[in-house]
Design an enzyme around this catalytic site. Structure first.
Site, short mmCIF file in Angstrom:
data_model
loop_
_atom_site.label_atom_id
_atom_site.label_comp_id
_atom_site.label_asym_id
_atom_site.label_seq_id
_atom_site.Cartn_x
_atom_site.Cartn_y
_atom_site.Cartn_z
NE ARG A 179 -3.47 -2.34 2.82
CZ ARG A 179 -3.14 -3.48 3.42
NH1 ARG A 179 -1.92 -3.63 3.93
NH2 ARG A 179 -4.00 -4.49 3.50
CE LYS A 203 -6.33 -1.24 4.87
NZ LYS A 203 -7.62 -1.56 4.24
CG HIS A 274 -5.26 0.27 -3.63
ND1 HIS A 274 -4.56 0.16 -2.45
CD2 HIS A 274 -6.24 -0.67 -3.57
CE1 HIS A 274 -5.09 -0.79 -1.70
NE2 HIS A 274 -6.10 -1.31 -2.36
NE ARG A 277 -3.08 -3.76 -1.48
CZ ARG A 277 -2.46 -4.47 -0.54
NH1 ARG A 277 -1.14 -4.49 -0.50
NH2 ARG A 277 -3.14 -5.17 0.35
CG HIS A 300 -5.61 -9.11 1.18
ND1 HIS A 300 -5.74 -9.55 -0.12
CD2 HIS A 300 -5.54 -7.75 1.10
CE1 HIS A 300 -5.75 -8.52 -0.93
NE2 HIS A 300 -5.64 -7.42 -0.22
CE1 TYR A 309 -6.17 -7.45 -6.78
CE2 TYR A 309 -5.91 -8.72 -4.77
CZ TYR A 309 -5.98 -7.50 -5.42
OH TYR A 309 -5.88 -6.34 -4.72
#
Length: 328
Positions: A179, A203, A274, A277, A300, A309
């Site tokens: 990110r 995150k 992004h 990414r 994730h 994806y």
């Protein structure tokens, strides 16, 4: 919160500490969670159920239904339902309520749209062809400075040095799929260039190790050894990527860089960081990478997030089939 019971105000303060200290959420995420919970508790109070122990499934459903009647999007409703679940799970675990009323709450399913991505040749063009003098992505002041950079000669000005930074930032974004916040948060000690891996804080303050390739390493080396010192100041600290004033590079500057450079790639969609990414993840899967490995690389929390994806790859395959097969 003025019309909530005093004990609920105390409960919300405890919940806020839980979100910040135990879950490590950002300020924006904490505000969003608290805002949704306060809205829920206000709704329960209007229904004459002001105490936390009165919170039940009908109240939750009524709250979401009200959001729907005032035009709430499905994504907003799904987010609010998730916030309610997070709160009731915490309250039940903390012994504040006897049972979790959101355990049987069914939120509306969101319509997930597939993100735009670059083709592999477009990604290569983005990374292999720095902008010429006078184009939007060009930051040096003369063609002579560009020749210095092309020949790996030490740049002659801070602006020319930043060209090396831009190249390294783009390479690292695509090579790792990190990110933009993770990229600009990198410090010198976060990168192990011998093993070509870097430590990323994602995150929820979760740490992961991400590998990167030789082209990215070469671009990073040029920036660190030839460019960074030209903008280095006492306020730079250990930050890898620096702005014009020598402070840590701003996320907005990275977004501007990506948009400007992609504008020079013929036929490429207008993406931000992004989008790189998304592109990196899709190209990894198309190259044979395991879905679980891609999940780890991207940081994730859920494999379901990574599975989008696979849908992108399937859609691209279908598009190629429809275009190429005579009986498609």
């Amino acid at each position: 919160m003025q019309d909530l019971l005093p004990e609920l105000t105390v409960t919300l303060s405890r919940y806020e500490r839980h979100l910040r200290s135990e879950r490590g959420l950002s300020d924006a995420s904490v505000r969003a969670y608290l805002g949704d919970v306060i809205s829920l508790l206000h709704h329960a109070s209007v229904l004459k159920k002001p105490e936390l122990e009165h919170l039940d499934l009908p109240v939750l459903r009524s709250w979401l239904a009200k959001m729907r009647t005032v035009g709430g999007a499905r994504t907003s409703l799904a987010r609010r339902a998730a916030a309610a679940r997070s709160f009731t799970v915490w309250a039940h675990t903390a012994g504040l309520i006897a049972a979790d009323p959101a355990a049987r709450l069914v939120a509306p399913r969101t319509h997930r749209t597939l993100p735009s991505i670059l083709r592999e040749d477009q990604a290569a063009q983005l990374l292999n062809h720095p902008p010429a003098s006078g184009q939007p992505g060009w930051s040096a002041t003369s063609d002579a400075q560009r020749e210095d950079l092309a020949g790996n000669v030490a740049p002659t000005s801070p602006l020319a040095a930043l060209q090396l930074r831009d190249n390294a930032a783009l390479e690292m974004l695509y090579a790792t799929g990190v990110r933009v916040s993770e990229l600009v948060g990198l410090d010198i000690d976060d990168v192990d260039r011998r093993r070509r891996v870097m430590r990323v804080i994602g995150k929820g303050d979760k740490e992961r190790v991400v590998p990167y390739g030789l082209p990215a390493d070469r671009a990073l080396e040029l920036w660190l050894t030839q460019g960074r010192r030209h903008v280095l100041t006492a306020s730079s600290g250990a930050a890898i990527f620096l702005g014009v004033q020598g402070r840590r590079m701003d996320q907005r500057a990275v977004r501007t860089l990506v948009h400007q450079r992609l504008a020079l790639v013929e036929g490429a969609p207008d993406l931000g960081p992004h989008g790189l990414r998304h592109s990196a993840a899709t190209h990894l899967l198309e190259g044979g990478a395991d879905l679980r490995a891609v999940q780890e690389l991207l940081g994730h929390a859920s494999l379901n997030t990574t599975q989008i994806y696979t849908h992108i790859s399937a859609e691209r395959l279908s598009a190629v089939y429809r275009q190429a097969h005579p009986r498609a």
